[in-house]
Design an enzyme around this catalytic site. Sequence first.
Site, PDB file in Angstrom:
ATOM      1  N   ILE A  86       0.731  -1.216  -0.067  1.00  0.00           N
ATOM      2  CA  ILE A  86      -0.054  -0.108  -0.072  1.00  0.00           C
ATOM      3  C   ILE A  86       1.050   1.203  -0.155  1.00  0.00           C
ATOM      4  CG2 ILE A  86      -1.900   1.115   1.077  1.00  0.00           C
ATOM      5  CD1 ILE A  86      -2.358  -1.485   2.711  1.00  0.00           C
ATOM      6  N   LYS A  87       0.725   2.099  -1.141  1.00  0.00           N
ATOM      7  CA  LYS A  87       1.313   3.132  -1.192  1.00  0.00           C
ATOM      8  C   LYS A  87       0.851   4.343  -0.775  1.00  0.00           C
ATOM      9  CE  LYS A  87       4.806   4.955  -4.684  1.00  0.00           C
ATOM     10  NZ  LYS A  87       4.906   5.059  -6.331  1.00  0.00           N
ATOM     11  N   LEU A  88       1.320   5.216   0.329  1.00  0.00           N
ATOM     12  CA  LEU A  88       0.564   6.369   0.890  1.00  0.00           C
ATOM     13  C   LEU A  88       1.622   7.643   0.972  1.00  0.00           C
ATOM     14  CD1 LEU A  88       0.145   3.902   3.754  1.00  0.00           C
ATOM     15  CD2 LEU A  88      -1.905   5.165   2.492  1.00  0.00           C
TER      16      LEU A  88
END
Length: 217
Positions: A86-88
Amino acid sequence: MKFFIDTANLAQIQEAYDMGVLDGVTTNPSLMAKEGIKGKENQLKHYVDICNIVKSDVSAEVIATDFEGMLREGEELAALNEHIVIKLPCTADGIKAVKYFSEKGMKTNCTLVFSLGQALLAAKAGATYVSPFVGRLDDVSESGVGLIKEIVDVYNYYGFATQVLAASIRHTRHIIDCLKVGADVATCPLSAIKGLLNHPLTDNGLKKFLEDYQKIG
Ligand code: G3P
């Protein structure tokens, strides 16, 4: 150093994978737009297609900018495939979301990092990867590779487990420079990866070997 390819182009991902040197993929909304992947359903399917090629870490970025929205989108992305990271974004809500997912044992990539302070927060929140943007720092006359070195040194000194993922790599020289300062990962365009192969002495040497073999073959 691990090699990721920084694209949403399936043909390029397949080509890098077939070379046998690919450890993962990073994408972002701009790269998805470049491939013309329109609509949420198509985008989610595209992530699955990428995972099915590489069967290793694939960063998929949330669009929400608020904490609750990031959690909702992050859960949805992670449910797509075991390889999704998950890229945040490195914002206050993004850091909170990194902490939330890391406590649940889910992989995260904290992106849009341009300073050592941001990298410190990402590591303290437990990010799996931190993504400093090398090329974009160079664009504004700062040293992208210099920041990679600072982060690597500080993480090593304090024993942070977060891996330094050099992003916004524009060319082959960036890869070599990041390698020399100890980046854990470089995510690169295919052209930069292939550029590592280039050397005129290799081409000339091979030509000469083949010519000489013709004399005895
Ligand atoms: O890895 C992040 C990257 O996709 C951004 O690259 O060239 O737009 O700075 P660039």
